[in-house]
Design an enzyme around this catalytic site. Structure first.
Site, mmCIF file in Angstrom:
data_model
loop_
_atom_site.group_PDB
_atom_site.id
_atom_site.type_symbol
_atom_site.label_atom_id
_atom_site.label_comp_id
_atom_site.label_asym_id
_atom_site.label_seq_id
_atom_site.Cartn_x
_atom_site.Cartn_y
_atom_site.Cartn_z
ATOM 1 N N HIS A 160 0.814 -1.220 0.000
ATOM 2 C CA HIS A 160 0.000 0.000 0.000
ATOM 3 C C HIS A 160 0.845 1.266 0.000
ATOM 4 C CE1 HIS A 160 -3.734 -2.053 0.163
ATOM 5 N NE2 HIS A 160 -3.533 -2.590 1.350
ATOM 6 N N ASP A 192 -9.129 4.241 -6.700
ATOM 7 C CA ASP A 192 -8.176 4.675 -7.719
ATOM 8 C C ASP A 192 -8.883 5.475 -8.808
ATOM 9 O OD1 ASP A 192 -9.607 2.601 -8.775
ATOM 10 O OD2 ASP A 192 -7.900 1.543 -9.641
#
Length: 650
Positions: free
Chosen positions: A262, A292
């Protein structure tokens, strides 16, 4: 005088105007009462004179105070000085009433005058304690008057034989005055502390409001704030060229998260946010609206051609390599564009159009930019479609069909996979492709999952009552069920109604549910279901970016080999090599491996030779309705041939 002092003085003056105008009746009434006491004490002419002066000053100052109390328009300096002068000068006649009584030879009248002066400066300190200009100018007059009164009393023939007593009174008064000064300073400190606390609270509220409207990672607006801005800007530009929304999805972001963690994903998101802000024109708004997904809202775009050109600049900039810890990270971009106009005249239509265009761009291998065209895009599902789907689930039209899972060496049925079919009253039997996309788009995954699980458990209970062994029955799990507390609670409530059937259940999950920040929540949910006795299967194994990583981090009871590997057997040598490797992995982990999509005898034989124990596919039968599934199990139990025609269209 410095400008800030002038502003402070005028601000105080406006507050004083409000207080003085409000208290005028009470103030004048008290003066009339005090004048009557002075008249009764034998000072009629003096009392009448003072009362006349008070009346004149109040008549003059009342309109000035009323004007000052109105904060709009702002008070001018000459008016402020006039208000200050008349309110300050009015103190003299009011205090004069106490001085008049100090000339009396009667102690009760003297005490009354003394209390009157005390009352005046208590009123001043209470009313104007937080207004320094007025408070100190009037308090000093009141204190001076008090000592002048003592001077009168010392020279008063009625009290010449008690000089020590009046001296002690003066000392006590001085102590009281000093205490008053100290109290006022403490009051000021308290007020300042409260003001600092108020400002701090307001700052914290502002920070909380900012957090609720912004993305903590990138600093951009979040979805909630972006939706509000879209509505506002669409209203502002309704009669102009309108606004344009660019919805941007990052292609290849998940592999970066899975491969590098991450931290790398966060670096990519921050870099994208920075580049979008750089490219945005003046007045454009940039937001992060999903894991995203980003959006740009612009009122500077005047044509579709200009919109496409700007989107091209976005693509070029965002596809530039992103450095991260000696690595070079690359992401692709898909952009959907929607412009305010006849095709999208409301915020929901505009945002929905951009979303549809972005999705179409992701599906189209020839372009990564798509402009929304209402006539060229499929009609979106409506609330009516939602009602129809919910009714179909409630009425038992959407039912589980069961495709057998078979032991390859004996042909024995070891279980089933529950695959939903819609027995539509007008359109006949509908496969999942006809309704699952609608369920996902209308956010009915949770309801659909709960309905399917309930029906499967009812069928299993019926099978057990008939003395049948269904083996392991698999249900495809939705992300909503695993990632939300409500989804888990609803499914556990269903499981609790059939505790004896839990060991017959297998929940199938696909790798794409381990997305962004929900991954850890989903892992915990899976562990909870395993602890409750339900088996967990990783579906489409071998196709994800992090299949082996998931095997390392989590415990699975079963792996399902993706259909694509089986389909290529006999045609692509790589398929055989990969399957042999996956079979070895499953044996090493002591996990069952089931090959999906077996349709030919050649595929079955090759899988058997490679050591695969369990298979599923049309070669062994398509998904069957509940009653036909029971007939097949009865046939297996009694050793008779299964009735003809029991396989149904998948």
């Amino acid at each position: 005088m410095q400008p800030h002092l002038i502003n402070h003085f005028l601000h105080e003056t406006q507050i004083v105007g409000h207080i003085s105008g409000r208290d005028v009746v009470k103030r004048v009434g008290a003066a009339v009462l005090m004048s009557g006491i002075c008249f009764n004490a034998g000072f009629g002419i003096q009392a009448l004179t003072v009362l006349t002066v008070i009346s004149i000053l109040e008549i003059i100052s009342y309109p000035l105070n009323r004007r000052a109390s109105k904060f709009d328009p702002p008070l001018k300096l000459p008016s402020g000085i006039a208000v200050f002068f008349f309110n300050w000068f009015a103190m003299f006649p009011y205090l004069g009433l106490g001085l008049i009584l100090s000339q009396s030879g009667s102690l009760p009248y003297v005490i009354t005058g003394y209390l009157w002066i005390f009352g005046v400066y208590v009123h001043v300190s209470n009313a104007f304690g937080l207004l320094p200009f007025y408070n100190w100018s009037q308090m000093l007059i009141a204190f001076a008057t008090m000592f002048l009164m003592h001077w009168n009393l010392v020279g008063n023939p009625a009290f010449t034989h008690e000089p020590v007593a009046w001296l002690l009174t003066s000392i006590s008064t001085f102590v009281y005055i000093m205490n008053t000064f100290d109290t006022m300073n403490l009051q000021k400190d308290t007020h300042q502390a409260l003001e600092r606390a108020r400002q701090d609270a307001n700052a914290r509220l502002a920070d909380l409001e900012k957090l609720s409207r912004s993305d903590s990672l990138t600093g951009l607006m979040n979805r909630r704030a972006f939706d509000e801005v879209v509505q506002s800007m669409m209203s502002q530009h309704a009669n102009k060229q309108g606004v344009t929304v660019f919805l941007i999805d990052l292609d290849g972001f998940k592999p970066i998260n899975d491969s590098y963690g991450h931290k790398a994903g966060d670096a990519v998101l921050r870099a994208v946010a920075f580049r979008l802000n750089e490219l945005a024109m003046r007045g454009d708004r940039v937001a992060r609206v999903g894991g995203d997904e980003f959006a740009v809202l612009s009122a500077n775009i005047t044509s579709l051609q200009q919109a496409k050109s700007f989107a091209g600049h976005l693509v070029d900039k965002l596809r530039e390599t992103i450095p991260f810890e000696q690595k070079q990270l690359d992401v692709g971009v898909s952009i959907g564009i929607a412009r305010q106009g006849p095709d999208a005249s409301t915020p929901p239509e505009l945002l929905s159009g951009a979303d549809q265009a972005m999705y179409r761009a992701k599906q189209d291998s020839n372009t990564n930019i798509m402009i929304y065209d209402k006539n060229a895009f499929p009609v979106r599902p409506t609330l009516k479609d939602r009602e129809i789907l919910l009714a179909a689930m409630h009425n038992g039209e959407i039912l589980p069909y069961y495709q057998p899972k078979v032991r390859i060496d004996t042909g024995e049925i070891i279980g089933f996979e529950a695959l939903s079919r819609w027995e539509h009253p007008q359109r006949g039997l509908l496969p999942p492709s006809h309704f699952l996309p609608l369920i996902n788009e209308l956010a009915l995954q949770g309801s659909f999952m709960a309905c399917t699980a309930d029906l499967v458990l009812r069928d299993l209970a019926q099978m057990k009552q008939e003395g049948l062994d269904p083996g392991q029955v698999a249900i495809n799990m939705s992300e909503v069920t695993l990632a939300t507390l409500l989804g888990r609670k609803e499914l556990f409530a269903i499981l609790d109604r059939y505790p004896e059937l839990r060991h017959h259940l297998t929940f199938e999950i696909t790798e794409d549910i381990f997305i962004a920040r929900a991954g850890e929540i989903i892992r915990r949910s899976i562990q909870l279901f395993r602890n409750a006795g339900v088996r967990i299967s990783l579906d489409d194994f071998g196709t994800g970016y992090a299949s082996l990583q998931h095997l390392k981090e989590m415990e699975f009871d079963e792996l399902k080999l993706d259909t694509g590997f089986v389909r290529d057997l006999g045609f692509d040598p790589a398929a055989r090599v990969l399957i042999e490797g996956l079979v070895t992995i499953s044996k090493g982990l002591n996990v069952d491996l089931i090959a999906e999509g077996v349709e030919t005898e050649q595929q079955r034989n090759m899988l058997r030779d490679m050591g695969c124990k369990y298979v599923q596919g049309y070669y062994y039968g398509a998904a069957m309705p509940f009653r036909e599934t029971c007939l097949r199990l009865h046939a297996r139990k009694t050793g008779t041939a299964a009735p003809q025609g029991i396989t149904s269209v998948a």
